[in-house]
Design a protein around this motif. Structure first.
Motif, PDB file in Angstrom:
ATOM      1  N   ARG A   1       0.837  -1.208   0.000  1.00 42.66           N
ATOM      2  CA  ARG A   1       0.000   0.000   0.000  1.00 42.66           C
ATOM      3  C   ARG A   1       0.865   1.248   0.000  1.00 42.66           C
ATOM      4  O   ARG A   1       0.555   2.241  -0.684  1.00 42.66           O
ATOM      5  CB  ARG A   1      -0.912  -0.002   1.232  1.00 42.66           C
ATOM      6  CG  ARG A   1      -1.916   1.157   1.241  1.00 42.66           C
ATOM      7  CD  ARG A   1      -2.624   1.259   2.577  1.00 42.66           C
ATOM      8  NE  ARG A   1      -1.715   1.686   3.626  1.00 42.66           N
ATOM      9  CZ  ARG A   1      -1.426   2.970   3.877  1.00 42.66           C
ATOM     10  NH1 ARG A   1      -1.975   3.935   3.148  1.00 42.66           N
ATOM     11  NH2 ARG A   1      -0.591   3.290   4.837  1.00 42.66           N
TER      12      ARG A   1
ATOM     13  N   THR B   1       1.275   6.480   6.774  1.00 41.78           N
ATOM     14  CA  THR B   1       0.994   7.548   5.817  1.00 41.78           C
ATOM     15  C   THR B   1      -0.366   7.316   5.159  1.00 41.78           C
ATOM     16  O   THR B   1      -0.713   6.192   4.788  1.00 41.78           O
ATOM     17  CB  THR B   1       2.093   7.604   4.739  1.00 41.78           C
ATOM     18  OG1 THR B   1       3.363   7.754   5.370  1.00 41.78           O
ATOM     19  CG2 THR B   1       1.863   8.771   3.800  1.00 41.78           C
ATOM     20  N   THR B   2      -1.131   8.393   5.009  1.00 40.32           N
ATOM     21  CA  THR B   2      -2.479   8.282   4.457  1.00 40.32           C
ATOM     22  C   THR B   2      -2.583   8.979   3.094  1.00 40.32           C
ATOM     23  O   THR B   2      -1.733   9.798   2.726  1.00 40.32           O
ATOM     24  CB  THR B   2      -3.508   8.927   5.399  1.00 40.32           C
ATOM     25  OG1 THR B   2      -3.258  10.341   5.484  1.00 40.32           O
ATOM     26  CG2 THR B   2      -3.430   8.319   6.795  1.00 40.32           C
ATOM     27  N   GLU B   3      -3.644   8.660   2.378  1.00 40.64           N
ATOM     28  CA  GLU B   3      -3.885   9.305   1.092  1.00 40.64           C
ATOM     29  C   GLU B   3      -4.064  10.808   1.253  1.00 40.64           C
ATOM     30  O   GLU B   3      -3.572  11.592   0.422  1.00 40.64           O
ATOM     31  CB  GLU B   3      -5.132   8.703   0.427  1.00 40.64           C
ATOM     32  CG  GLU B   3      -4.937   7.287  -0.097  1.00 40.64           C
ATOM     33  CD  GLU B   3      -6.161   6.794  -0.860  1.00 40.64           C
ATOM     34  OE1 GLU B   3      -6.875   7.649  -1.443  1.00 40.64           O
ATOM     35  OE2 GLU B   3      -6.412   5.587  -0.870  1.00 40.64           O
ATOM     36  N   SER B   4      -4.768  11.221   2.307  1.00 37.22           N
ATOM     37  CA  SER B   4      -4.993  12.648   2.505  1.00 37.22           C
ATOM     38  C   SER B   4      -3.687  13.381   2.772  1.00 37.22           C
ATOM     39  O   SER B   4      -3.514  14.535   2.349  1.00 37.22           O
ATOM     40  CB  SER B   4      -5.988  12.880   3.645  1.00 37.22           C
ATOM     41  OG  SER B   4      -5.471  12.410   4.877  1.00 37.22           O
ATOM     42  N   GLU B   5      -2.752  12.734   3.432  1.00 41.06           N
ATOM     43  CA  GLU B   5      -1.448  13.361   3.669  1.00 41.06           C
ATOM     44  C   GLU B   5      -0.691  13.541   2.357  1.00 41.06           C
ATOM     45  O   GLU B   5      -0.052  14.584   2.133  1.00 41.06           O
ATOM     46  CB  GLU B   5      -0.641  12.525   4.657  1.00 41.06           C
ATOM     47  CG  GLU B   5      -1.170  12.596   6.080  1.00 41.06           C
ATOM     48  CD  GLU B   5      -0.419  11.688   7.034  1.00 41.06           C
ATOM     49  OE1 GLU B   5      -0.407  11.991   8.242  1.00 41.06           O
ATOM     50  OE2 GLU B   5       0.163  10.672   6.579  1.00 41.06           O
TER      51      GLU B   5
END
Length: 357
Positions: free
Chosen positions: A238, A333-337
């Motif tokens: 991911r 870590t996220t998509e929004s970050e």
């Protein structure tokens, strides 16, 4: 005010909850691990459990693990080699390994070949060479009868087993996998003799004296267990998808930007971006003001405004190398970050273009 975004995992990974819990528990273990009473045996047991956990992550025998204060101290094993032994170092290796480069009087059979399996600045993977029929390891124009591998940025992210490589030495660091800072390990193949890293009381099987950092080692072991679990669960797949999507969006906005090693094998989380004409340290400061932590290269060179030795060795010129930033992601870590990073970076790039026009 928006929360800050941390995208500098190659410098240090956030402390894992499992490591924090293990360290807090270890604080209540009062014994010296060299003592033979019950309290000392309890402290020793924590160290040996951690040794087993680190060995499981790295693919070696627990008795091949020597705990140190970090990878830099572990790399000092090269300094203890006999004076006639050459140490031939991959040009893109980390500074703590390059520092021990030297030529000796002996031939390839007495030389040590030292390399980094994953480059900390670019994420590019170097597969350890196999031993030839003549007993020599060869990498490009470097060769040696013994192999030293820096796996600081590899373990927990890339499949790796010390036993598979045939290497004699390896180094790793706890804080790159979510353990505490100030603890690491030297992996020493069974049967290989070295000068002690630190003379004194003979701890760590006589390889590194000094009372062991029980609290740090306990955190290291817990982080190793968690890192192995993450790797087996495929969490880095991911991360790779996020990294690749980020790069694609940045290249759409700035086609002249270079993604170093994009067509080479790379570790899942690392992106080295060159945008000629836009200094890397300027980009880092602008991202910091936007609430995002990235870096201009290896954290060991922080505070030093200099062009990356690694990028120059790869053939980039000073203008290209001077524009580098490193974005390194992690399992949290996220998509929004990533969306915030891309938005902040592209906005800053637009401003930079307009000023340069």
């Amino acid at each position: 005010m928006k929360e800050r975004i941390y995208l500098d995992w190659n410098a240090t990974a956030p402390l894992r909850p499992e490591a924090r819990d293990a360290m807090i528990a270890a604080m209540d273990v009062v014994g010296n691990p060299s003592s033979v009473h019950a309290e000392g045996r309890a402290a020793k047991a924590l160290i040996e459990r951690a040794r087993e956990d680190v060995a499981a992550l790295v693919g070696c025998s627990p008795k091949e693990i020597v705990f140190t204060s970090g990878a830099t101290e572990a790399a000092a094993v090269l300094a203890g080699l006999p004076a006639g032994v050459a140490v031939r170092v991959q040009p893109t290796a980390h500074d703590c390994v390059v520092a021990h480069q030297r030529e000796g009087d002996a031939g390839d059979g007495a030389a040590v070949l030292a390399l980094g399996v994953v480059n900390s600045e670019t994420g590019i993977v170097t597969q350890p060479p196999e031993r030839g029929e003549d007993g020599i390891f060869r990498l490009d124009d470097l060769a040696g009868g013994r192999l030293f591998v820096d796996v600081v940025q590899a373990v927990g992210r890339e499949p790796f087993a010390f036993a598979w490589t045939g290497a004699d030495f390896a180094i790793l660091s706890a804080h790159k996998i979510g353990g505490p800072k100030g603890v690491g390990a030297l992996i020493l193949r069974e049967g290989v003799d070295i000068e002690t890293l630190r003379p004194g009381g003979g701890q760590e099987m006589g390889r590194r004296s000094g009372t062991e950092n029980v609290i740090g080692i306990a955190g290291f072991g817990a982080a190793a267990r968690a890192a192995l679990s993450d790797q087996e669960a495929g969490v880095w797949d991911r991360v790779r998808q996020l990294r690749d999507a980020m790069e694609a969006r940045i290249l759409d906005a700035s086609p002249e930007t270079i993604v170093v090693g994009r067509d080479s094998p790379r570790v899942a989380n690392t992106s080295c971006l060159l945008t000629p004409g836009w200094k890397g340290e300027t980009q880092v400061m602008q991202m910091d003001l936007a609430g995002i932590a990235v870096s201009a290269g290896s954290a060991c060179s922080s505070g030093k405004v200099r062009v990356s030795r690694v990028l120059l060795a790869m053939g980039f010129d000073e203008i290209q190398a001077g524009s580098a930033i490193r974005v390194s992601l992690g399992p949290a870590t996220t998509e929004s970050e990533i969306e915030r990073l891309v938005a902040a970076w592209t906005a800053a790039r637009t401003r930079q273009r307009s000023r340069a026009a």
